[in-house]
Design a protein around this motif. Structure first.
Motif, mmCIF file in Angstrom:
data_model
loop_
_atom_site.group_PDB
_atom_site.id
_atom_site.type_symbol
_atom_site.label_atom_id
_atom_site.label_comp_id
_atom_site.label_asym_id
_atom_site.label_seq_id
_atom_site.Cartn_x
_atom_site.Cartn_y
_atom_site.Cartn_z
ATOM 1 N N ALA A 107 -17.118 2.692 7.199
ATOM 2 C CA ALA A 107 -17.500 2.508 8.599
ATOM 3 C C ALA A 107 -18.555 1.256 8.522
ATOM 4 C CB ALA A 107 -18.412 3.427 9.071
ATOM 5 N N ALA A 108 -19.302 0.936 7.645
ATOM 6 C CA ALA A 108 -19.980 -0.077 7.403
ATOM 7 C C ALA A 108 -19.189 -1.442 7.158
ATOM 8 C CB ALA A 108 -20.887 -0.303 6.319
ATOM 9 N N TRP A 109 -18.099 -1.386 6.199
ATOM 10 C CA TRP A 109 -17.283 -2.520 6.003
ATOM 11 C C TRP A 109 -16.378 -2.802 7.313
ATOM 12 C CZ3 TRP A 109 -15.711 -6.405 3.229
ATOM 13 C CH2 TRP A 109 -14.497 -6.940 3.623
ATOM 14 N N ILE A 110 -16.043 -1.873 8.289
ATOM 15 C CA ILE A 110 -15.151 -2.151 9.184
ATOM 16 C C ILE A 110 -16.265 -2.829 10.420
ATOM 17 C CG2 ILE A 110 -14.325 -1.243 11.418
ATOM 18 C CD1 ILE A 110 -12.487 -0.915 9.143
ATOM 19 N N ARG A 372 -23.480 -8.965 -1.476
ATOM 20 C CA ARG A 372 -24.787 -8.496 -2.248
ATOM 21 C C ARG A 372 -24.335 -7.152 -2.620
ATOM 22 N NH1 ARG A 372 -30.645 -9.324 -0.340
ATOM 23 N NH2 ARG A 372 -30.012 -7.244 1.200
ATOM 24 N N ASP A 373 -23.780 -6.373 -1.583
ATOM 25 C CA ASP A 373 -23.473 -4.914 -1.755
ATOM 26 C C ASP A 373 -21.856 -4.935 -2.572
ATOM 27 O OD1 ASP A 373 -25.405 -4.262 -0.402
ATOM 28 O OD2 ASP A 373 -24.664 -4.028 1.563
ATOM 29 N N GLY A 374 -21.426 -5.959 -3.054
ATOM 30 C CA GLY A 374 -20.173 -5.812 -3.777
ATOM 31 C C GLY A 374 -18.898 -5.633 -2.980
ATOM 32 N N LEU A 375 -18.885 -5.640 -1.540
ATOM 33 C CA LEU A 375 -17.604 -5.583 -0.838
ATOM 34 C C LEU A 375 -16.974 -6.957 -0.642
ATOM 35 C CD1 LEU A 375 -18.969 -3.326 2.088
ATOM 36 C CD2 LEU A 375 -17.943 -2.530 -0.223
ATOM 37 N N LEU A 376 -17.587 -7.975 -1.122
ATOM 38 C CA LEU A 376 -16.952 -9.338 -1.176
ATOM 39 C C LEU A 376 -17.485 -9.954 -2.537
ATOM 40 C CD1 LEU A 376 -17.060 -10.781 2.489
ATOM 41 C CD2 LEU A 376 -15.213 -10.072 1.222
ATOM 42 N N PRO A 377 -16.795 -10.929 -3.148
ATOM 43 C CA PRO A 377 -17.382 -11.556 -4.456
ATOM 44 C C PRO A 377 -18.792 -12.016 -4.398
ATOM 45 C CG PRO A 377 -14.986 -12.337 -3.925
ATOM 46 C CD PRO A 377 -15.629 -11.598 -2.875
ATOM 47 N N ALA A 378 -19.566 -11.546 -5.635
ATOM 48 C CA ALA A 378 -21.008 -12.052 -5.440
ATOM 49 C C ALA A 378 -21.299 -13.278 -5.783
ATOM 50 C CB ALA A 378 -21.629 -11.347 -7.026
ATOM 51 N N TRP A 379 -20.175 -14.176 -5.860
ATOM 52 C CA TRP A 379 -20.542 -15.763 -5.622
ATOM 53 C C TRP A 379 -21.057 -16.080 -4.136
ATOM 54 C CZ3 TRP A 379 -18.515 -19.551 -2.530
ATOM 55 C CH2 TRP A 379 -18.561 -21.087 -3.275
ATOM 56 N N PHE A 380 -20.799 -15.304 -3.285
ATOM 57 C CA PHE A 380 -21.229 -15.830 -1.799
ATOM 58 C C PHE A 380 -22.519 -15.021 -1.781
ATOM 59 C CE2 PHE A 380 -16.525 -15.194 -1.167
ATOM 60 C CZ PHE A 380 -16.332 -16.124 -0.960
ATOM 61 N N ALA A 381 -23.152 -14.358 -2.863
ATOM 62 C CA ALA A 381 -24.448 -13.842 -2.552
ATOM 63 C C ALA A 381 -25.463 -14.584 -3.282
ATOM 64 C CB ALA A 381 -24.527 -12.267 -3.059
ATOM 65 N N LEU A 483 -6.001 -7.325 7.868
ATOM 66 C CA LEU A 483 -6.590 -8.226 6.655
ATOM 67 C C LEU A 483 -7.886 -7.685 5.846
ATOM 68 C CD1 LEU A 483 -6.391 -10.726 5.148
ATOM 69 C CD2 LEU A 483 -7.901 -11.661 6.870
ATOM 70 N N GLY A 484 -8.787 -7.061 6.524
ATOM 71 C CA GLY A 484 -10.010 -6.455 5.990
ATOM 72 C C GLY A 484 -9.764 -5.334 5.281
ATOM 73 N N LEU A 485 -8.736 -4.311 5.791
ATOM 74 C CA LEU A 485 -8.399 -3.112 4.946
ATOM 75 C C LEU A 485 -7.720 -3.622 3.724
ATOM 76 C CD1 LEU A 485 -6.929 -0.859 7.603
ATOM 77 C CD2 LEU A 485 -9.176 -0.682 6.736
ATOM 78 N N TRP A 486 -7.010 -4.695 3.695
ATOM 79 C CA TRP A 486 -6.379 -4.992 2.417
ATOM 80 C C TRP A 486 -7.440 -5.632 1.455
ATOM 81 C CZ3 TRP A 486 -5.807 -10.471 0.577
ATOM 82 C CH2 TRP A 486 -5.209 -10.503 -0.682
ATOM 83 N N ILE A 487 -8.494 -6.332 1.948
ATOM 84 C CA ILE A 487 -9.473 -6.778 1.187
ATOM 85 C C ILE A 487 -10.336 -5.756 0.688
ATOM 86 C CG2 ILE A 487 -11.629 -8.118 1.111
ATOM 87 C CD1 ILE A 487 -10.287 -10.129 2.972
ATOM 88 N N TYR A 488 -10.730 -4.715 1.595
ATOM 89 C CA TYR A 488 -11.527 -3.529 1.139
ATOM 90 C C TYR A 488 -10.735 -2.719 0.103
ATOM 91 C CZ TYR A 488 -14.213 0.621 1.006
ATOM 92 O OH TYR A 488 -14.943 1.649 0.572
ATOM 93 N N PHE A 489 -9.527 -2.415 0.348
ATOM 94 C CA PHE A 489 -8.901 -1.260 -0.540
ATOM 95 C C PHE A 489 -8.458 -2.086 -1.957
ATOM 96 C CE2 PHE A 489 -8.579 1.087 3.140
ATOM 97 C CZ PHE A 489 -9.028 2.297 2.795
ATOM 98 N N GLY A 490 -8.273 -3.447 -1.883
ATOM 99 C CA GLY A 490 -7.757 -3.992 -3.073
ATOM 100 C C GLY A 490 -8.917 -4.707 -3.875
ATOM 101 N N TYR A 491 -10.118 -4.747 -3.153
ATOM 102 C CA TYR A 491 -11.399 -5.444 -3.937
ATOM 103 C C TYR A 491 -12.756 -4.665 -3.925
ATOM 104 C CZ TYR A 491 -15.082 -8.735 -5.615
ATOM 105 O OH TYR A 491 -15.885 -8.906 -6.447
ATOM 106 N N GLY A 492 -13.077 -4.599 -2.418
ATOM 107 C CA GLY A 492 -14.311 -3.650 -2.119
ATOM 108 C C GLY A 492 -14.663 -2.566 -2.593
ATOM 109 N N ILE A 493 -13.769 -1.613 -2.490
ATOM 110 C CA ILE A 493 -14.001 -0.147 -2.889
ATOM 111 C C ILE A 493 -14.141 -0.073 -4.425
ATOM 112 C CG2 ILE A 493 -11.435 0.628 -3.273
ATOM 113 C CD1 ILE A 493 -11.910 3.190 -1.685
ATOM 114 N N LYS A 494 -13.779 -1.114 -5.103
ATOM 115 C CA LYS A 494 -13.646 -0.864 -6.857
ATOM 116 C C LYS A 494 -14.886 -1.552 -7.270
ATOM 117 C CE LYS A 494 -9.673 -2.532 -7.086
ATOM 118 N NZ LYS A 494 -8.426 -2.973 -7.547
ATOM 119 N N HIS A 495 -15.289 -2.721 -6.367
ATOM 120 C CA HIS A 495 -16.575 -3.472 -6.996
ATOM 121 C C HIS A 495 -17.853 -3.242 -6.154
ATOM 122 C CE1 HIS A 495 -13.036 -5.860 -8.152
ATOM 123 N NE2 HIS A 495 -13.684 -6.107 -9.178
ATOM 124 N N SER A 496 -17.568 -2.205 -5.254
ATOM 125 C CA SER A 496 -18.953 -1.885 -4.387
ATOM 126 C C SER A 496 -20.280 -1.615 -5.466
ATOM 127 C CB SER A 496 -18.656 -0.856 -3.687
ATOM 128 O OG SER A 496 -19.852 -0.242 -2.954
#
Length: 506
Positions: A107-110, A372-381, A483-496
């Motif tokens: 819900a937070a990601w959405i 910072r929460d890992g849902l996007l690459p840490a490079w941005f944090a 697009l957000g779901l693709w990023i979350y399930f492809g990256y965020g859910i594993k790197h959180s």
């Protein structure tokens, strides 16, 4: 870990409070009045200078005053919920972080993903409006920009280039758009102000906040001057009838109490923006004390100005005369007070500048929190080594919004409606109800009164407004969410960060 558990995992309130006290990513430099200025900067803009007059002219008449009251009550319901969360969870990210703590990661990601788009597009749209006011002043001073730099590329030119691109990849176009001849190419002023605000926010939040506080002060003084000067020209006869009788023109209804409610649904989008200040929680000196105060102060001051403007404008001239792109200026021109025009232009430019500052700051902080929460690459944090600002998201947003504002017509961007903000309001109000039931023992520096009734008012009003949005808005929302779901399930859910923490447990 099961997917259902991954989607609903969340940080505890205590963990977030502890992190807020120990993190040093961002500098704590903002006091209550700087935070309030950010909130006022996000609220006061097009509502004061355009919507009040336009909605009086087409929907509510003098009763636009009541429309602002209705919208203010609905917005205040959400503001009270924001204030409780701001004091309870003083962490950057606003609605995204609050949703993460109560409703879970998915819900937070959405909501974070959608607010990121909403805030960025608001910056681009407002930059185009800022450019219009500045160019008008330049023309009045005898300064003319080259034709190509005065505005974005036209819709006809866009159609031409779109058709050529489609033909280049193999599509057949029966009647391609003709080649454009001259005209505008790039809105240079809009692009430059986007880059300038991004640069200001990169160099330092403290300096940016000081600039913003000064700009907001100019705006408030300008609006106050308009109110004081306008009172002299008020004719009480213009307020009668206060609620004009209902009429139907070309099958469309206007005025009456239905018109008052219709105007309320429009001006509602002018009475939020205080949520932008909560994204700066980790840059506040005393967030648990100052954030709730700043939320309520910014909405209260802004509402007082909105209500006063609505009474003054409809008292100065008959309400049908306010249907223009610049109703405040039109009202003073109608009564012969041309000397006020310069003050109005300066206040409008100052007001729009502070809106740019507030929403770009908010977009960058949400992007930073997601990374910072890992849902996007840490490079941005990673913060700037000297200025301690989230400079990477800020500069990317500056460049992106500069391109959007420079190349696209305002109509292409203005299709964006505030579905993301309304969704955030629903999540925040629902989260207050859930948290009161789940964790009644938590110490709250500010408590939303009359729970669950106040949050329910916010939920119902926001849901009704979402239901009334245009079909194109839903399609835009669906595409961006896909697009957000693709990023979350492809990256965020594993790197959180929470996923990494679970993997580290024995």
């Amino acid at each position: 870990m099961r997917w259902s558990q991954a989607l609903t995992r969340h940080k505890s309130i205590e963990q977030l409070q502890q992190e807020a006290g120990t993190r040093g990513d961002l500098r704590r430099v903002l006091g209550v009045w700087q935070l309030t200025a950010i909130g006022i900067g996000g609220i006061i803009g097009v509502g004061i200078f355009v919507l009040a007059g336009q909605q009086a002219a087409v929907n509510a008449g003098p009763a636009v005053f009541i429309s602002f009251l209705i919208a203010g009550v609905a917005s205040a319901a959400a503001a009270l919920c924001y204030a409780e969360f701001a004091g309870l969870i003083p962490v950057t990210g606003s609605a995204y972080t609050y949703g993460y703590a109560v409703l879970g990661e998915f819900a937070a990601w959405i909501i974070g993903w959608d607010l990121l788009l909403e805030y960025a597009l608001i910056v681009a749209v407002v930059a185009i409006g800022w450019s219009g006011y500045v160019q008008a002043l330049l023309v009045a001073a005898g300064v003319h920009l080259p034709n190509w730099a005065q505005g974005a590329i036209s819709n006809d030119a866009l159609a031409y280039y779109w058709d050529r691109a489609a033909m280049w990849v193999g599509f057949t176009i029966d009647h391609p758009a003709p080649a454009p001849h001259g005209g505008h190419v790039f809105n240079l002023v809009a692009a430059l102000v986007s880059l300038g605000i991004a640069g200001l926010l990169t160099i330092g939040t403290e300096w940016g906040a000081r600039f913003n506080t000064t700009v907001v002060a100019i705006k408030v003084i300008g609006v106050a001057l308009v109110i004081v000067a306008g009172v002299y020209y008020v004719n009480p006869a213009n307020w009668h009838p206060f609620v004009p009788p209902r009429v139907v023109i070309d099958g469309v209804g206007h005025f009456g109490w239905q018109g008052v409610l219709a105007a309320a649904s429009v001006v509602f989008f002018a009475v939020f923006g205080y949520d932008t200040l909560t994204t700066a929680a980790e840059e506040s000196r005393d967030p648990q004390r100052d954030l709730p105060r700043a939320v309520l102060l910014s909405l209260g001051i802004s509402m007082a100005l909105y209500l006063a403007i609505s009474l003054v404008l409809t008292g100065m001239v008959p309400y049908p005369e306010l249907n223009s792109n610049a109703p405040v200026a039109s009202a003073f021109a109608a009564v012969g007070a041309h000397w006020v025009m310069v003050a109005i232009s300066i206040a409008a430019i100052a007001g729009i500048t502070s809106v740019l500052f507030a929403f770009m700051l908010a977009a960058a902080r949400i992007w930073f929190a997601l990374a910072r929460d890992g849902l996007l690459p840490a490079w941005f944090a990673r913060t700037h080594p000297r200025w301690r600002t989230p400079y990477r998201p800020t500069l990317i947003l500056g460049a992106g919004t500069a391109l959007l504002a420079g190349f696209l017509p305002i109509g292409e961007l203005a299709e964006m409606v505030n579905i993301g903000t309304l969704s955030a309001f629903i999540i925040i109000c629902a989260s207050i109800i859930v948290l009161r039931a789940r964790r009644p023992e938590l110490e709250r520096r500010f408590r939303t009164p009359l729970v669950p009734w106040i949050p329910l008012i916010g939920i119902v009003f926001s849901a009704v407004l979402i239901w009334g949005l245009q079909e194109l808005t839903y399609w835009r929302f669906i595409v961006w969410m896909a697009l957000g779901l693709w990023i979350y399930f492809g990256y965020g859910i594993k790197h959180s960060a929470l996923a990494r923490g679970a993997a580290d447990e024995p």
